[in-house]
Every structure is written in structure tokens, then in C-alpha cells.
Design a protein around this motif. Structure first.
Motif, mmCIF file in Angstrom:
data_model
loop_
_atom_site.group_PDB
_atom_site.id
_atom_site.type_symbol
_atom_site.label_atom_id
_atom_site.label_comp_id
_atom_site.label_asym_id
_atom_site.label_seq_id
_atom_site.Cartn_x
_atom_site.Cartn_y
_atom_site.Cartn_z
ATOM 1 N N SER A 11 0.173 22.089 42.121
ATOM 2 C CA SER A 11 1.145 22.929 42.788
ATOM 3 C C SER A 11 2.458 22.811 42.033
ATOM 4 C CB SER A 11 1.308 22.463 44.235
ATOM 5 O OG SER A 11 2.381 23.121 44.834
ATOM 6 N N LEU A 12 2.752 23.820 41.229
ATOM 7 C CA LEU A 12 3.980 23.817 40.448
ATOM 8 C C LEU A 12 4.955 24.759 41.135
ATOM 9 C CD1 LEU A 12 2.406 24.007 36.893
ATOM 10 C CD2 LEU A 12 3.203 21.997 38.113
ATOM 11 N N VAL A 13 5.816 24.194 41.976
ATOM 12 C CA VAL A 13 6.634 25.039 42.830
ATOM 13 C C VAL A 13 8.074 25.188 42.363
ATOM 14 C CG1 VAL A 13 5.240 24.717 44.900
ATOM 15 C CG2 VAL A 13 7.038 23.080 44.361
ATOM 16 N N ALA A 17 9.792 20.643 38.715
ATOM 17 C CA ALA A 17 8.399 20.172 38.728
ATOM 18 C C ALA A 17 7.647 20.696 37.516
ATOM 19 C CB ALA A 17 7.701 20.612 40.021
ATOM 20 N N ILE A 18 7.893 21.945 37.170
ATOM 21 C CA ILE A 18 7.223 22.520 36.005
ATOM 22 C C ILE A 18 7.693 21.816 34.744
ATOM 23 C CG2 ILE A 18 6.916 24.589 34.606
ATOM 24 C CD1 ILE A 18 7.177 26.219 37.220
ATOM 25 N N LEU A 19 9.007 21.672 34.585
ATOM 26 C CA LEU A 19 9.540 21.031 33.386
ATOM 27 C C LEU A 19 9.036 19.601 33.235
ATOM 28 C CD1 LEU A 19 13.219 22.335 33.339
ATOM 29 C CD2 LEU A 19 11.353 22.943 31.789
ATOM 30 N N SER A 20 8.922 18.872 34.321
ATOM 31 C CA SER A 20 8.441 17.491 34.218
ATOM 32 C C SER A 20 6.944 17.434 33.915
ATOM 33 C CB SER A 20 8.764 16.701 35.490
ATOM 34 O OG SER A 20 8.021 17.189 36.575
ATOM 35 N N SER A 21 6.237 18.546 34.145
ATOM 36 C CA SER A 21 4.805 18.599 33.852
ATOM 37 C C SER A 21 4.510 19.038 32.418
ATOM 38 C CB SER A 21 4.099 19.562 34.810
ATOM 39 O OG SER A 21 4.170 19.089 36.125
ATOM 40 N N THR A 82 -3.814 21.035 30.060
ATOM 41 C CA THR A 82 -4.029 22.465 29.886
ATOM 42 C C THR A 82 -2.926 23.023 28.999
ATOM 43 O OG1 THR A 82 -4.966 22.659 32.107
ATOM 44 C CG2 THR A 82 -4.238 24.697 31.075
ATOM 45 N N ALA A 83 -3.306 23.817 28.024
ATOM 46 C CA ALA A 83 -2.330 24.573 27.251
ATOM 47 C C ALA A 83 -2.347 25.992 27.800
ATOM 48 C CB ALA A 83 -2.675 24.567 25.766
ATOM 49 N N ILE A 84 -1.178 26.498 28.118
ATOM 50 C CA ILE A 84 -1.063 27.854 28.636
ATOM 51 C C ILE A 84 -0.194 28.638 27.671
ATOM 52 C CG2 ILE A 84 -0.263 29.296 30.543
ATOM 53 C CD1 ILE A 84 -0.834 26.915 32.388
ATOM 54 N N PHE A 112 3.170 32.321 37.469
ATOM 55 C CA PHE A 112 3.455 31.321 36.442
ATOM 56 C C PHE A 112 3.793 32.014 35.124
ATOM 57 C CE2 PHE A 112 2.512 28.263 33.124
ATOM 58 C CZ PHE A 112 3.210 27.149 33.582
ATOM 59 N N SER A 113 3.048 33.043 34.764
ATOM 60 C CA SER A 113 3.325 33.786 33.539
ATOM 61 C C SER A 113 4.727 34.392 33.581
ATOM 62 C CB SER A 113 2.291 34.891 33.320
ATOM 63 O OG SER A 113 1.031 34.343 33.057
ATOM 64 N N GLN A 114 5.117 34.909 34.726
ATOM 65 C CA GLN A 114 6.468 35.468 34.870
ATOM 66 C C GLN A 114 7.525 34.385 34.682
ATOM 67 O OE1 GLN A 114 7.582 38.275 34.725
ATOM 68 N NE2 GLN A 114 6.100 39.722 35.498
#
Length: 133
Positions: A11-13, A17-21, A82-84, A112-114
Motif C-alpha cells: 500500500s503506497l499511499v 512512503a513511495i520515496l522510502s520504498s 519490482t522495477a516499474i 501509480f503511473s500518474q
């Protein structure tokens, strides 16, 4: 493409959180050549960038030969990461995520893409967590 699995979905909210992941970032030009790489103290390995480069080349070949149009994102699953890869107006941005990311549906993948498309690349240069490789 949305991958389905019974594994726990991340859950990347929030942006934090995204940056730390994120363990690494690679920016490719529209010809699929890598322009910039960033690593983190958690992972200074850039081997995954070569695989992304190969996948982008394969994508171009398939889209050309099959006369396909449109491209939102590519997810490359590794054993624990995962590489996105997301196409933006000017380039491709590849993010190596700390864990396996499984989008529950197309809408979540599109959100997420946005986020990646609106991601400020200058943030990479300003955030001490990201180290140019």
C-alpha cells in the motif's frame, strides 16, 4: 498489465512512503538509452538497469512489429523487488522498489503511473537519499 497474486500487496499511499520504498531510479531517453542513474545507501547495485534497458528494447521491437500503440507502464518482478517503468512525455522513468509491488487493479496501477509522471526529477537531485551513480 496487472499482475494478480495471493501475496501481500503493498500500500503506497503517500509520497514519503513511495520515496522510502524506492531503492534506485534510472531515467532513459525516448530511444531507451539510460541517461541518469540514482542509487540509495540501501542498494548501490545498478544491474537491474541493464534488464530495464533490454525490456525497453524488446518493447520497442514488439510494438513496432505488431503495430501496437500506447504504453502506460511495465512491471518487472524480481524475487524480492519490482522495477516499474513508466513512459512520460520526455522519457522513461524506472523505479526499483524495495519489495514486490502488486497492483490490485488497473485503476491502482494507473494512479501509480500518474504519480511517476508527475514526479519531479529535481527531487532526486535535492534528496540526499538518492545518490547519482
Amino acid at each position: 498489465k496487472v499482475r494478480e497474486s495471493t501475496e501481500k500487496s503493498s500500500s503506497l499511499v503517500s509520497q514519503e512512503a513511495i520515496l522510502s520504498s524506492i531503492l534506485g531510479v534510472a531515467i532513459f531517453d525516448l530511444s531507451s538509452f539510460p541517461r541518469e542513474y540514482y542509487v540509495t545507501a540501501d542498494n548501490n547495485n545498478t544491474n537491474w538497469v541493464q534488464l530495464v534497458f533490454q525490456v525497453l528494447g524488446l518493447k520497442s521491437l514488439l510494438m513496432s512489429s505488431l503495430k501496437l500503440e500506447g504504453f502506460s507502464h511495465i512491471s518487472i518482478g524480481f524475487s524480492q523487488q519490482t522495477a516499474i517503468v513508466v513512459r512520460t512525455k520526455d522519457d522513461y522513468i524506472a523505479l526499483l522498489m524495495r519489495e514486490s509491488i502488486l497492483f490490485k487493479d488497473v485503476e491502482q496501477a494507473d494512479k501509480f503511473s500518474q504519480w511517476v509522471r508527475h514526479f519531479e526529477q529535481k527531487l532526486l537531485r535535492q534528496n540526499s537519499r538518492f545518490i547519482p551513480a
